[in-house]
Design a protein around this motif. Structure first.
Motif, PDB file in Angstrom:
ATOM      1  N   SER A   9       0.847  -1.196   0.000  1.00 47.36           N
ATOM      2  CA  SER A   9       0.000   0.000   0.000  1.00 47.36           C
ATOM      3  C   SER A   9       0.879   1.241   0.000  1.00 47.36           C
ATOM      4  O   SER A   9       2.073   1.165   0.285  1.00 47.36           O
ATOM      5  CB  SER A   9      -0.902  -0.022   1.238  1.00 47.36           C
ATOM      6  N   ASP A  10       0.259   2.381  -0.321  1.00 46.55           N
ATOM      7  CA  ASP A  10       0.940   3.680  -0.193  1.00 46.55           C
ATOM      8  C   ASP A  10       2.294   3.692  -0.898  1.00 46.55           C
ATOM      9  O   ASP A  10       3.321   4.017  -0.301  1.00 46.55           O
ATOM     10  CB  ASP A  10       1.053   4.046   1.298  1.00 46.55           C
ATOM     11  N   LEU A  11       2.259   3.368  -2.164  1.00 41.62           N
ATOM     12  CA  LEU A  11       3.482   3.366  -2.961  1.00 41.62           C
ATOM     13  C   LEU A  11       3.891   4.798  -3.323  1.00 41.62           C
ATOM     14  O   LEU A  11       5.071   5.110  -3.439  1.00 41.62           O
ATOM     15  CB  LEU A  11       3.266   2.535  -4.219  1.00 41.62           C
ATOM     16  N   HIS A  12       2.895   5.665  -3.559  1.00 37.91           N
ATOM     17  CA  HIS A  12       3.144   7.088  -3.817  1.00 37.91           C
ATOM     18  C   HIS A  12       4.182   7.310  -4.915  1.00 37.91           C
ATOM     19  O   HIS A  12       5.056   8.187  -4.799  1.00 37.91           O
ATOM     20  CB  HIS A  12       3.563   7.811  -2.527  1.00 37.91           C
ATOM     21  N   VAL A  13       4.099   6.527  -5.975  1.00 37.54           N
ATOM     22  CA  VAL A  13       5.087   6.613  -7.057  1.00 37.54           C
ATOM     23  C   VAL A  13       4.968   7.964  -7.775  1.00 37.54           C
ATOM     24  O   VAL A  13       3.866   8.480  -8.002  1.00 37.54           O
ATOM     25  CB  VAL A  13       4.898   5.436  -8.042  1.00 37.54           C
ATOM     26  N   GLY A  50      -3.914   0.981  -2.896  1.00 36.79           N
ATOM     27  CA  GLY A  50      -4.170   2.406  -3.041  1.00 36.79           C
ATOM     28  C   GLY A  50      -3.034   3.329  -2.655  1.00 36.79           C
ATOM     29  O   GLY A  50      -2.054   2.913  -2.039  1.00 36.79           O
ATOM     30  N   ASP A  51      -3.210   4.614  -3.014  1.00 30.51           N
ATOM     31  CA  ASP A  51      -2.110   5.586  -3.029  1.00 30.51           C
ATOM     32  C   ASP A  51      -0.962   5.021  -3.862  1.00 30.51           C
ATOM     33  O   ASP A  51       0.198   4.989  -3.449  1.00 30.51           O
ATOM     34  CB  ASP A  51      -1.654   5.995  -1.616  1.00 30.51           C
ATOM     35  N   LEU A  52      -1.338   4.630  -5.060  1.00 28.10           N
ATOM     36  CA  LEU A  52      -0.365   4.044  -5.989  1.00 28.10           C
ATOM     37  C   LEU A  52       0.549   5.141  -6.524  1.00 28.10           C
ATOM     38  O   LEU A  52       1.752   4.956  -6.625  1.00 28.10           O
ATOM     39  CB  LEU A  52      -1.098   3.370  -7.151  1.00 28.10           C
ATOM     40  N   LEU A 153      -8.943  -2.594   1.558  1.00 29.57           N
ATOM     41  CA  LEU A 153      -9.282  -1.273   1.023  1.00 29.57           C
ATOM     42  C   LEU A 153      -8.228  -0.284   1.493  1.00 29.57           C
ATOM     43  O   LEU A 153      -7.407  -0.603   2.355  1.00 29.57           O
ATOM     44  CB  LEU A 153     -10.688  -0.852   1.454  1.00 29.57           C
ATOM     45  N   HIS A 154      -8.249   0.920   0.923  1.00 27.35           N
ATOM     46  CA  HIS A 154      -7.186   1.868   1.270  1.00 27.35           C
ATOM     47  C   HIS A 154      -7.366   2.482   2.651  1.00 27.35           C
ATOM     48  O   HIS A 154      -6.452   2.488   3.475  1.00 27.35           O
ATOM     49  CB  HIS A 154      -7.097   2.982   0.225  1.00 27.35           C
ATOM     50  N   HIS A 155      -8.549   3.032   2.906  1.00 32.82           N
ATOM     51  CA  HIS A 155      -8.755   3.786   4.152  1.00 32.82           C
ATOM     52  C   HIS A 155      -9.120   2.855   5.310  1.00 32.82           C
ATOM     53  O   HIS A 155      -9.914   1.928   5.151  1.00 32.82           O
ATOM     54  CB  HIS A 155      -9.895   4.797   3.988  1.00 32.82           C
ATOM     55  N   GLY A 191      -4.335   0.500   4.313  1.00 32.23           N
ATOM     56  CA  GLY A 191      -3.090   1.262   4.377  1.00 32.23           C
ATOM     57  C   GLY A 191      -3.414   2.627   4.953  1.00 32.23           C
ATOM     58  O   GLY A 191      -3.939   2.736   6.042  1.00 32.23           O
ATOM     59  N   HIS A 192      -3.097   3.683   4.173  1.00 31.05           N
ATOM     60  CA  HIS A 192      -3.527   5.058   4.431  1.00 31.05           C
ATOM     61  C   HIS A 192      -2.811   5.744   5.583  1.00 31.05           C
ATOM     62  O   HIS A 192      -2.358   6.872   5.436  1.00 31.05           O
ATOM     63  CB  HIS A 192      -5.040   5.100   4.666  1.00 31.05           C
ATOM     64  N   VAL A 193      -2.721   5.104   6.754  1.00 26.25           N
ATOM     65  CA  VAL A 193      -2.167   5.786   7.930  1.00 26.25           C
ATOM     66  C   VAL A 193      -0.646   5.712   7.997  1.00 26.25           C
ATOM     67  O   VAL A 193      -0.035   6.321   8.875  1.00 26.25           O
ATOM     68  CB  VAL A 193      -2.781   5.221   9.232  1.00 26.25           C
ATOM     69  N   HIS A 194      -0.013   4.933   7.091  1.00 30.32           N
ATOM     70  CA  HIS A 194       1.450   4.793   7.080  1.00 30.32           C
ATOM     71  C   HIS A 194       1.949   4.330   8.455  1.00 30.32           C
ATOM     72  O   HIS A 194       2.964   4.819   8.969  1.00 30.32           O
ATOM     73  CB  HIS A 194       2.135   6.103   6.684  1.00 30.32           C
ATOM     74  N   LEU A 195       1.245   3.405   9.040  1.00 32.51           N
ATOM     75  CA  LEU A 195       1.492   2.984  10.417  1.00 32.51           C
ATOM     76  C   LEU A 195       0.958   1.558  10.568  1.00 32.51           C
ATOM     77  O   LEU A 195      -0.088   1.234  10.023  1.00 32.51           O
ATOM     78  CB  LEU A 195       0.736   3.953  11.345  1.00 32.51           C
TER      79      LEU A 195
HETATM   80 FE   LIG Z   1      -0.573   7.245   1.610  1.00 28.09          FE
END
Ligand SMILES: [Fe+2]
Length: 263
Positions: A9-13, A50-52, A153-155, A191-195
């Motif tokens: 998750s949260d790849l933020h490419v 998500g947050d690809l 899911l993402h959130h 994912g989402h929370v980076h935690l």
């Molecule tokens: Fe993110």
């Protein structure tokens, strides 16, 4: 017959040559793919939750797609708040859209039903599931009453009792009520929370993973959140008939704090 899969998750490419919060997120995703290839080539599939793409540009999705093509196992995708659905579809194709109009998916494998839900809404940082998605979810659960279900899911829907609770799924009750129509929801993974977190809420197990971008530290009213360079983390899920286990693989280690310099 043991189910084994990964959640990233949260790849933020970003497009080639561009950084996000000081990090080369494309290179970090490549490290994740190297870890999958080295250690999880026998997994059944992986999910990108998500947050690809950090800013949702087509060039970022092109770079993402080129890296995904090197993953040696099947890949299933849903979107997060940083994604741009139209931009994603322009690169990945319209087949990713479900009858809900969002990037949802359900499939059966090794005695489990896996459900991906797209909790992103254009222009919003918090998450939401539409009435159409809740009806779709209930129908997909109704088809699978005889087998365990894992939802990704993402959130996060559950509160983690941190500042970013105000950007989770803010109206989660229809979602939880839908989940409660099924007798064997094994995990809800986000994912989402980076935690990294685990929780039980209304009898359902919830997990978040730190993901591929920076990690957020736990904040409190008197202790602000800090951004750390690592870990880059994926979840490794192992499902048997009577157990579901989530392990965490830190494919990038590191806990150096990131200091942002104001322009
Ligand atoms: Fe993110």
């Amino acid at each position: 017959m043991t189910l084994k899969f990964l959640v990233l998750s949260d790849l933020h490419v970003m497009p080639e040559g561009e950084l996000s919060v000081t990090l080369d997120t494309g290179a970090r995703f490549e490290q994740a793919v190297e870890a999958i290839t080295a250690r999880y080539g026998n997994a059944d599939f992986c999910v990108l939750a998500g947050d690809l793409a950090d800013l949702g540009q087509p060039a970022a999705y092109e770079r993402l797609k080129a890296i995904i093509d090197r993953i040696p196992i099947p890949v299933h995708i849903t979107l997060g708040n940083h994604d741009d659905r139209d931009s994603f579809l322009s690169v990945f194709g319209p087949s990713h859209i479900a009858e809900t109009g969002k990037v949802d998916k359900a499939f059966d494998i090794k005695g489990y039903r896996i459900i991906l839900l797209d909790s992103s809404e254009p222009g919003r940082v918090d998450g939401a599931l539409t009435a159409s998605q809740i009806e779709w979810l209930k129908a997909r659960l109704g088809e699978a009453m005889d087998r365990p279900v894992i939802v990704i899911l993402h959130h996060n829907a559950n509160a983690l009792h941190i500042e970013s609770d105000d950007i989770r799924i803010l109206e989660p009750h229809a979602f939880i009520d839908a989940l409660k129509t099924h007798p064997d929801i094994r995990q809800v993974i986000a994912g989402h929370v980076h935690l990294t977190s685990t929780a039980v809420w209304r009898g359902i197990a919830f997990t978040t993973l730190s993901g591929g971008h920076y990690q957020c530290t736990v904040d409190q009213p008197h202790v602000p959140m800090r951004r750390l360079t690592g870990p880059g983390q994926m979840a490794y899920v192992i499902g048997t008939e009577d157990s579901t286990t989530v392990l965490f693989d830190d494919y990038i280690d590191g806990n150096t704090e990131i200091f942002l310099v104001e322009a």
